[in-house]
Design a protein around this motif. Structure first.
Motif, PDB file in Angstrom:
ATOM      1  N   THR A 142       0.844  -1.191   0.000  1.00  0.00           N
ATOM      2  CA  THR A 142       0.000   0.000   0.000  1.00  0.00           C
ATOM      3  C   THR A 142       0.881   1.244   0.000  1.00  0.00           C
ATOM      4  OG1 THR A 142      -1.728  -1.140   1.256  1.00  0.00           O
ATOM      5  CG2 THR A 142      -1.794   1.274   1.238  1.00  0.00           C
ATOM      6  N   PRO A 143       0.849   2.041  -1.070  1.00  0.00           N
ATOM      7  CA  PRO A 143       1.636   3.278  -1.065  1.00  0.00           C
ATOM      8  C   PRO A 143       1.006   4.311  -0.141  1.00  0.00           C
ATOM      9  CG  PRO A 143       0.390   3.086  -3.115  1.00  0.00           C
ATOM     10  CD  PRO A 143       0.153   1.822  -2.348  1.00  0.00           C
ATOM     11  N   VAL A 144       1.818   4.941   0.669  1.00  0.00           N
ATOM     12  CA  VAL A 144       1.374   6.003   1.573  1.00  0.00           C
ATOM     13  C   VAL A 144       2.099   7.274   1.167  1.00  0.00           C
ATOM     14  CG1 VAL A 144       1.245   6.806   3.956  1.00  0.00           C
ATOM     15  CG2 VAL A 144       0.959   4.359   3.436  1.00  0.00           C
ATOM     16  N   GLU A 145       1.363   8.183   0.532  1.00  0.00           N
ATOM     17  CA  GLU A 145       1.990   9.402   0.023  1.00  0.00           C
ATOM     18  C   GLU A 145       2.309  10.369   1.153  1.00  0.00           C
ATOM     19  OE1 GLU A 145      -0.134  11.235  -3.184  1.00  0.00           O
ATOM     20  OE2 GLU A 145      -0.704   9.314  -4.078  1.00  0.00           O
ATOM     21  N   VAL A 146       3.499  10.951   1.075  1.00  0.00           N
ATOM     22  CA  VAL A 146       3.932  11.985   2.012  1.00  0.00           C
ATOM     23  C   VAL A 146       4.335  13.184   1.156  1.00  0.00           C
ATOM     24  CG1 VAL A 146       5.496  12.602   3.886  1.00  0.00           C
ATOM     25  CG2 VAL A 146       4.775  10.204   3.587  1.00  0.00           C
ATOM     26  N   ALA A 164       3.629   9.763   9.260  1.00  0.00           N
ATOM     27  CA  ALA A 164       2.971   8.810   8.363  1.00  0.00           C
ATOM     28  C   ALA A 164       3.276   7.362   8.721  1.00  0.00           C
ATOM     29  CB  ALA A 164       3.406   9.076   6.924  1.00  0.00           C
ATOM     30  N   ARG A 165       4.258   7.128   9.548  1.00  0.00           N
ATOM     31  CA  ARG A 165       4.672   5.760   9.883  1.00  0.00           C
ATOM     32  C   ARG A 165       3.635   5.081  10.784  1.00  0.00           C
ATOM     33  NH1 ARG A 165       7.545   3.164  13.968  1.00  0.00           N
ATOM     34  NH2 ARG A 165       7.735   5.146  15.128  1.00  0.00           N
ATOM     35  N   THR A 166       3.379   3.808  10.494  1.00  0.00           N
ATOM     36  CA  THR A 166       2.513   2.981  11.334  1.00  0.00           C
ATOM     37  C   THR A 166       3.230   1.660  11.592  1.00  0.00           C
ATOM     38  OG1 THR A 166       1.364   1.756   9.583  1.00  0.00           O
ATOM     39  CG2 THR A 166       0.533   3.970  10.098  1.00  0.00           C
ATOM     40  N   ASP A 167       2.566   0.768  12.315  1.00  0.00           N
ATOM     41  CA  ASP A 167       3.190  -0.531  12.562  1.00  0.00           C
ATOM     42  C   ASP A 167       3.211  -1.405  11.306  1.00  0.00           C
ATOM     43  OD1 ASP A 167       0.495  -1.099  12.385  1.00  0.00           O
ATOM     44  OD2 ASP A 167       0.324  -2.002  14.377  1.00  0.00           O
ATOM     45  N   LYS A 168       2.579  -0.920  10.220  1.00  0.00           N
ATOM     46  CA  LYS A 168       2.614  -1.644   8.940  1.00  0.00           C
ATOM     47  C   LYS A 168       3.682  -1.101   7.987  1.00  0.00           C
ATOM     48  CE  LYS A 168      -2.298  -2.923   8.954  1.00  0.00           C
ATOM     49  NZ  LYS A 168      -3.578  -2.835   8.189  1.00  0.00           N
ATOM     50  N   GLY A 194      18.123   8.821   6.690  1.00  0.00           N
ATOM     51  CA  GLY A 194      18.741   7.498   6.793  1.00  0.00           C
ATOM     52  C   GLY A 194      18.804   6.991   8.214  1.00  0.00           C
ATOM     53  N   ARG A 195      19.148   7.854   9.159  1.00  0.00           N
ATOM     54  CA  ARG A 195      19.195   7.429  10.565  1.00  0.00           C
ATOM     55  C   ARG A 195      17.810   7.066  11.071  1.00  0.00           C
ATOM     56  NH1 ARG A 195      23.127  11.723  10.828  1.00  0.00           N
ATOM     57  NH2 ARG A 195      21.497  13.188  11.501  1.00  0.00           N
ATOM     58  N   TRP A 196      16.793   7.803  10.621  1.00  0.00           N
ATOM     59  CA  TRP A 196      15.414   7.500  11.010  1.00  0.00           C
ATOM     60  C   TRP A 196      15.007   6.119  10.496  1.00  0.00           C
ATOM     61  CZ3 TRP A 196      11.255   6.704   7.702  1.00  0.00           C
ATOM     62  CH2 TRP A 196      10.005   6.631   8.301  1.00  0.00           C
ATOM     63  N   ALA A 197      15.313   5.827   9.233  1.00  0.00           N
ATOM     64  CA  ALA A 197      14.973   4.521   8.663  1.00  0.00           C
ATOM     65  C   ALA A 197      15.711   3.407   9.390  1.00  0.00           C
ATOM     66  CB  ALA A 197      15.301   4.500   7.171  1.00  0.00           C
ATOM     67  N   LEU A 198      16.976   3.632   9.708  1.00  0.00           N
ATOM     68  CA  LEU A 198      17.763   2.634  10.429  1.00  0.00           C
ATOM     69  C   LEU A 198      17.165   2.356  11.805  1.00  0.00           C
ATOM     70  CD1 LEU A 198      20.406   0.933  10.410  1.00  0.00           C
ATOM     71  CD2 LEU A 198      21.520   2.898  11.514  1.00  0.00           C
ATOM     72  N   GLU A 199      16.799   3.412  12.497  1.00  0.00           N
ATOM     73  CA  GLU A 199      16.233   3.279  13.837  1.00  0.00           C
ATOM     74  C   GLU A 199      14.982   2.414  13.846  1.00  0.00           C
ATOM     75  OE1 GLU A 199      14.074   6.110  17.254  1.00  0.00           O
ATOM     76  OE2 GLU A 199      15.079   7.026  15.520  1.00  0.00           O
ATOM     77  N   HIS A 200      14.170   2.520  12.803  1.00  0.00           N
ATOM     78  CA  HIS A 200      12.882   1.824  12.786  1.00  0.00           C
ATOM     79  C   HIS A 200      12.906   0.541  11.943  1.00  0.00           C
ATOM     80  CE1 HIS A 200      10.952   5.023  15.002  1.00  0.00           C
ATOM     81  NE2 HIS A 200      11.485   5.912  14.184  1.00  0.00           N
ATOM     82  N   GLY A 201      14.098   0.137  11.480  1.00  0.00           N
ATOM     83  CA  GLY A 201      14.203  -1.118  10.737  1.00  0.00           C
ATOM     84  C   GLY A 201      13.476  -1.105   9.413  1.00  0.00           C
ATOM     85  N   ILE A 202      13.388   0.054   8.797  1.00  0.00           N
ATOM     86  CA  ILE A 202      12.647   0.215   7.544  1.00  0.00           C
ATOM     87  C   ILE A 202      13.575   0.027   6.345  1.00  0.00           C
ATOM     88  CG2 ILE A 202      11.399   1.910   6.127  1.00  0.00           C
ATOM     89  CD1 ILE A 202      10.354   3.108   8.766  1.00  0.00           C
ATOM     90  N   TRP A 203      13.140  -0.793   5.401  1.00  0.00           N
ATOM     91  CA  TRP A 203      13.878  -0.924   4.144  1.00  0.00           C
ATOM     92  C   TRP A 203      13.832   0.405   3.379  1.00  0.00           C
ATOM     93  CZ3 TRP A 203      16.917  -4.629   2.048  1.00  0.00           C
ATOM     94  CH2 TRP A 203      16.883  -5.908   2.624  1.00  0.00           C
ATOM     95  N   VAL A 204      14.924   0.700   2.699  1.00  0.00           N
ATOM     96  CA  VAL A 204      14.968   1.865   1.822  1.00  0.00           C
ATOM     97  C   VAL A 204      15.219   1.391   0.393  1.00  0.00           C
ATOM     98  CG1 VAL A 204      16.159   4.018   1.236  1.00  0.00           C
ATOM     99  CG2 VAL A 204      15.825   3.388   3.643  1.00  0.00           C
ATOM    100  N   ILE A 205      14.374   1.817  -0.514  1.00  0.00           N
ATOM    101  CA  ILE A 205      14.640   1.634  -1.946  1.00  0.00           C
ATOM    102  C   ILE A 205      15.012   3.007  -2.475  1.00  0.00           C
ATOM    103  CG2 ILE A 205      13.664   1.039  -4.193  1.00  0.00           C
ATOM    104  CD1 ILE A 205      11.868  -0.979  -2.757  1.00  0.00           C
TER     105      ILE A 205
END
Length: 399
Positions: A142-146, A164-168, A194-205
């Motif tokens: 599901t794309p979540v536009e920001v 915009a981040r959720t547990d999904k 990048g640090r935010w994505a790392l902190e939350h274990g989020i993949w980055v494309i």
């Protein structure tokens, strides 16, 4: 008699590429004799450098290139891509972490297929390239536009992403320089995201296909260079199309952690197998060879960038943030809406684009293709004379 079973619901929900649709319409009008100037396609107007073409011609004489080769790509090209990734993205990878694809679009598709599971939410900064949401949907995500507007130079903040981040949320799309806006995140902005994505274990494309097309001394710092620890949860997408005027050669690639590339490689082995061998050899020549002509292309884009920004800014009701990368201008045209032009009152940028095509014979892509209405994308990857003539037509239409 039983009626025919239905077509794929998933594919039925996928829209045609808006940029290619506008470009096809412009070309059809040109073929019919209308003097349409098109800013639609993100395609350099230069010829591919001759040394690259010569490498392809030589490859045609080698019979082994007539056969199947490894699905993930020729070793010579994977090695060249690994070297480029270290040189330009600051990330050391083994050639085995590289998969060569049929253009950047296939790598984008495969990247989402690799890291998105059904129901996952993918944070998609807007304005975005028109293919991203469709590729996310094809991966059952599901794309979540920001959205970030012209007042933010079209760049999202960590605060917006966190809101915009959720547990999904499992994936973030990060593009710098941006298609469609030309915006480039600063090294500090990139590192913070990048640090935010790392902190939350989020993949980055991260789509880096425009990374070598930057201006005014700006460098597009890769998110894995800004935050090296993020490399284990990042897939880098790139290709030769834009930097080397090789759009039709269809050579892109993806780079990422070994386990992710294993999955993507398995998919490609069933989806398309190897990319055309001759095109792969040409791409290796591009990456390993002299960069003089690519630099001349960049300088020409820079000249055109300055021209289109200067001329568009002369139109009352148009706001043009200064693009520092890629080859697009993305003016905010909300000041032109709900006003009468040539007997027509456009209320959306889609209606405005139709008006511009009919009355000025200029093809632009409306903001609806990339997110909210109220904006237009103009590629300045076309000849200088046509570029100026097209903008002057807009100046006359909106005077």
């Amino acid at each position: 008699m039983t009626s025919r079973a239905p077509l794929s619901r998933k594919l039925s929900a996928i829209a045609e590429s808006a940029t290619l649709k506008v470009d096809a319409k412009a070309k059809a009008l040109q073929a019919a004799g209308r003097p349409v100037i098109s800013y639609a396609a993100g395609e350099p107007d230069f010829a591919t450098p001759s040394f690259i073409v010569d490498a392809a011609a030589q490859a045609l004489q080698d019979k082994k290139n007539y056969r199947y080769t490894p699905a993930a790509g020729l070793p010579v090209l994977r090695e060249a891509i690994a070297a480029k990734t270290l040189r330009d993205s600051g990330l050391e990878v083994a050639p085995s972490q590289v998969i060569v694809t049929n253009g950047g679009k296939q790598s984008v598709y495969q990247a989402f297929q690799t890291v998105v599971n059904p129901g996952d939410e993918v944070l998609l900064p807007a304005p975005y390239w028109t293919t991203y949401p469709e590729a996310i949907a094809l991966a059952d995500g599901t794309p979540v536009e920001v959205f970030a507007g012209a007042d933010q130079d079209y760049k999202v903040t960590v605060a917006q992403l966190e809101a915009a981040r959720t547990d999904k949320t499992t994936v973030l799309v990060f593009v710098s320089p941006s298609n469609p806006t030309g915006s480039v995140y600063t090294p500090e902005e990139t590192a913070e995201i990048g640090r935010w994505a790392l902190e939350h274990g989020i993949w980055v494309i991260t789509d880096e296909i425009y990374q070598n097309l930057t201006y005014e001394g700006v460098r597009a710092v890769s998110i894995v260079e800004a935050v090296p620890e993020l490399a284990e949860q990042t897939i880098l997408v790139n290709g030769v199309a834009k930097t080397y005027a090789m759009t039709g050669w269809r050579v892109g690639w993806m780079v990422g952690p070994a386990d992710a590339m294993k999955l993507a490689g398995n998919l490609q082995s069933h989806l398309s197998s190897n990319v055309n061998n001759v095109a792969q050899i040409a791409a290796a020549a591009a990456l390993n060879g002299p960069q003089d002509e690519a630099e001349q292309f960049r300088l020409a884009f820079d000249r055109r960038r300055q021209l289109i920004v200067s001329e568009l800014s002369k139109i009352d009701g148009v706001e043009v943030p200064n693009p520092l990368g890629a080859f697009y201008a993305y003016p905010d045209v909300r000041g032109l809406l709900n006003r009468e032009w040539g007997g027509v009152t456009p209320r959306t940028s889609l209606e405005l684009a139709d008006l511009i095509l009919e009355q000025a014979e200029v093809a632009v892509v409306p903001g609806e293709a990339f997110g909210p209405s109220g904006y237009l994308r103009l590629s300045y990857a076309l000849g200088d004379d046509q570029l100026l003539e097209g903008v002057q037509r807009l100046q006359r239409l909106f005077s």
